[in-house]
Design an enzyme around this catalytic site. Structure first.
Site, PDB file in Angstrom:
ATOM      1  N   GLU A 114      55.201  37.309  50.840  1.00 11.25           N
ATOM      2  CA  GLU A 114      54.798  37.765  49.512  1.00 11.25           C
ATOM      3  C   GLU A 114      53.297  38.021  49.574  1.00 11.25           C
ATOM      4  O   GLU A 114      52.477  37.134  49.318  1.00 11.25           O
ATOM      5  CB  GLU A 114      55.100  36.721  48.425  1.00 11.25           C
ATOM      6  CG  GLU A 114      54.913  37.357  47.052  1.00 11.25           C
ATOM      7  CD  GLU A 114      54.678  36.383  45.912  1.00 11.25           C
ATOM      8  OE1 GLU A 114      54.773  36.818  44.749  1.00 11.25           O
ATOM      9  OE2 GLU A 114      54.384  35.209  46.163  1.00 11.25           O
TER      10      GLU A 114
ATOM     11  N   ASP B 255      56.757  32.429  49.987  1.00  6.37           N
ATOM     12  CA  ASP B 255      56.217  32.545  48.633  1.00  6.37           C
ATOM     13  C   ASP B 255      54.693  32.342  48.639  1.00  6.37           C
ATOM     14  O   ASP B 255      54.191  31.429  49.302  1.00  6.37           O
ATOM     15  CB  ASP B 255      56.877  31.466  47.752  1.00  6.37           C
ATOM     16  CG  ASP B 255      56.370  31.506  46.329  1.00  6.37           C
ATOM     17  OD1 ASP B 255      56.605  32.515  45.659  1.00  6.37           O
ATOM     18  OD2 ASP B 255      55.727  30.521  45.885  1.00  6.37           O
TER      19      ASP B 255
HETATM   20  C1  NOJ Z   1      55.618  33.949  43.423  1.00  8.42           C
HETATM   21  C2  NOJ Z   1      57.009  33.966  42.881  1.00  8.42           C
HETATM   22  O1  NOJ Z   1      57.599  35.219  43.137  1.00  8.42           O
HETATM   23  C3  NOJ Z   1      56.909  33.640  41.410  1.00  8.42           C
HETATM   24  O2  NOJ Z   1      58.126  33.854  40.762  1.00  8.42           O
HETATM   25  C4  NOJ Z   1      56.428  32.209  41.301  1.00  8.42           C
HETATM   26  O3  NOJ Z   1      56.254  31.891  39.942  1.00  8.42           O
HETATM   27  C5  NOJ Z   1      55.114  32.013  42.026  1.00  8.42           C
HETATM   28  N1  NOJ Z   1      55.093  32.609  43.330  1.00  8.42           N
HETATM   29  C6  NOJ Z   1      54.793  30.546  42.203  1.00  8.42           C
HETATM   30  O4  NOJ Z   1      55.602  29.974  43.186  1.00  8.42           O
END
Ligand code: NOJ
Length: 564
Positions: free
Chosen positions: A286, A226
């Site tokens: 991500e 993430d």
């Molecule tokens: C990316 C995640 O996909 C999202 O849903 C989240 O709110 C943020 N990172 C913070 O962790």
């Protein structure tokens, strides 16, 4: 640490770590290169208790559906203990399962039953921050001399009422919150309930690497990392450049020069990869970017950083334009590394809503499925996309669950609409729950659901099943070379996927008009007179297979043998 040792001992009794490098096939491909990944938002997939929130036992109960759909690996968004301020992206314990979702034993059963069906489980690792309720943060904030003080980013303000620098939270407002108890500010790229860990502290890194090792031993096949771009920030706290205008929260626009995508992140990716390689695990990043060099950098030397950075080039498309998609595909392929394809996820509006025109919605859902599942590389499919589920934005403030939408209401409806319960059948709870679902189920669920679509041969669901089955059985689609055709066609994306003696011609009409297509396949060494239809949607094929007539948003996939 004691917990790590104990669990390692227990787990080593039931799990054997594969030694050495990950196994590869005769083409040199690892398991994740053949796999189709499926993203599950656990709150919304299947409720097994009647509390209106999905859980792990619910997912286990649906494994046969997933196997039948034809996917191979399930990425679950975070299900660790969490106050759920950001629905699991605020972790308060990395070594357990939130009781809302079940227990560690439920998790082990999910992994074991998945394995029996050839389905792997990927977890979502929140590296950048924890919950403010995590014991580490509680300890850290307790005093300036706490041994955990340096696990987070604490700084003095610039002066009375002035934070250490001008950085803004992605979720609105300043990225610094003053903690009156110790008179210092802590840094949070996201909500103030999500304090950033200090990754410059080696103890933080060691602990997190241990977390990954522990879950790998439990049978986890990889992690989605993430917000990995936000992990490091400039220790000198230089102000970010302010840009003209304001964002949806009313904050000045800003270029996140000093707290986003810092070079140091690559060192962390290398460390995570070394541990992942101990078990042949995969790392999905991500990593939002529309720049090829930036995307390329996440792969490191191709063996030492991420296997699957999600450039999100396709996911960021807003219109169905062959030229735009072609440019995004080319930009992704230009890294030269194994590509990853994403059209939707839990942070983006559903593709049916982003691209649907209200007249050809099913055809559009199918052409997008064919795009996602026939490009060379590994696709990640978001749950419900296989049904053509639409976005279901809240209309009243009291129905909003995503705190981001509450902040930006009513300008920004944000993410609830893409996170509504999976639509299993036409009953009141959509087969998702017997209770009150945590997010409302849209009226379209009465017909757009697994039960109804399973019974319709031409449904969006059955088209996904068909293309997934073709992909599984056909090496040309799974790992064949990719050759774009008719690259100047403004409406139709066409390509050949070739493997040994077979080519699969894939043609996708991204326009609402009928299109006739012809290709000089002979000149390329393929025999159009012996073409065989593999899958079509809204397309007519003459006896000999070519030329093709594609209806609005039509798809044709045709197998063509080598010229004799
Ligand atoms: C990316 C995640 O996909 C999202 O849903 C989240 O709110 C943020 N990172 C913070 O962790």
């Amino acid at each position: 640490m004691l917990r790590t040792l104990l669990s390692a001992l227990t787990l080593s009794l039931c799990t054997t770590l594969p030694a050495g490098a990950p196994a590869v096939d005769t083409e040199g491909h690892a398991w994740w290169q053949h796999a189709v990944f499926y993203e599950i938002y656990p709150r919304s997939f299947q409720d097994s208790t009647g509390n209106g929130v999905g859980d792990l036992n619910g997912i286990t109960a649906r494994l046969d559906y997933l196997r039948g759909l034809g996917v191979d690996a399930l990425w679950l968004t975070p299900c660790f203990p969490s106050p759920q301020v950001d629905f699991g992206y605020d972790v308060s314990d990395y070594w357990d399962i939130d009781p809302l979702f079940g227990t560690l034993q439920d998790f082990d059963r999910l992994v074991a039953e998945g394995r029996e069906r050839g389905l792997k489980v990927i977890l979502d690792l929140v590296l950048n921050h924890t919950s403010d309720q995590h014991p580490w943060f509680k300890e850290s904030r307790s005093s300036r001399t706490s041994p955990r003080r340096d696990w987070y980013v604490w700084r003095d303000g610039k002066g009375p009422g002035a934070p250490p620098c001008n950085w803004e939270s992605l979720f609105g407002g300043p990225a610094w919150t003053l903690d009156p108890a110790t008179g210092q500010y802590y840094y949070h790229y996201f909500y103030r309930q999500q304090p950033d860990l200090n990754w410059r502290n080696p103890a933080v890194k060691d602990e997190m690497l241990d977390v990954t090792r522990w879950w790998y031993r439990r049978g986890v096949a990889g992690f989605r990392l993430d917000a990995v771009d936000t992990v490091f920030e400039d220790p000198g706290l230089a102000d970010n450049p302010v840009l003209p205008g304001r964002n949806e929260y009313g904050d000045p626009n800003m270029k996140n020069l000093h707290n986003y995508k810092l070079e140091e992140e690559h060192g962390l990716l290398k460390d995570l990869r070394r541990v992942a390689d101990e078990t042949g695990a995969v790392l999905i990043g991500e990593t939002y970017t529309e720049s090829t060099p930036e995307l390329k950098a996440y792969y490191g030397n191709g063996r030492d950083e991420l296997q699957m950075p999600t450039g999100h080039m396709l996911a960021m498309a807003q219109t169905l334009s062959a030229a735009d998609f072609r440019q995004r595909i080319d930009a992704t392929l230009a890294t030269g590394f194994w590509p990853v394809w994403v059209l939707g996820n839990h942070d983006l509006a559903r593709t049916a809503t982003r691209f649907g025109d209200g007249r050809h919605d099913d055809a559009i859902a199918k052409v997008l499925a064919a795009l996602l599942l026939t490009l060379p590389g590994t696709p990640i499919l978001y749950y419900g996309e296989e049904l053509g589920m639409v976005n279901n934005d809240p209309v009243r403030l009291e129905d909003v669950r995503d705190p981001l939408a509450r902040q930006g209401w009513p300008r920004a409806k944000r993410r609830d609409g893409a996170r509504t319960p999976m639509q299993w059948d036409g009953t009141a709870g959509a087969g998702f729950t017997k209770g009150k679902p945590w997010l409302p189920i849209p009226p379209s669920a009465a017909t757009r659901n697994v039960a109804a679509e399973s019974g319709e041969p031409g449904s969006v669901l059955n088209f996904h099943r068909q293309v997934l089955a073709l992909r599984r059985g056909d090496p040309a689609l799974r790992e064949g070379d990719y050759r774009p055709l008719n690259p100047a066609d403004p409406n139709v994306l066409s390509c050949l996927r070739t493997y040994r003696n077979e080519a699969v011609l894939v043609t996708l009409n991204l326009s609402p008009e009928q299109r006739s297509l012809s290709f000089d396949l002979k000149a390329l060494g393929w025999d159009p007179t012996r073409a065989v239809r593999l899958a079509t949607s809204g397309a007519a094929l003459p006896e000999a297979g070519l030329p093709l007539e594609l209806g609005p948003y039509g798809v044709a996939m045709v197998s063509v043998p080598r010229l004799r």
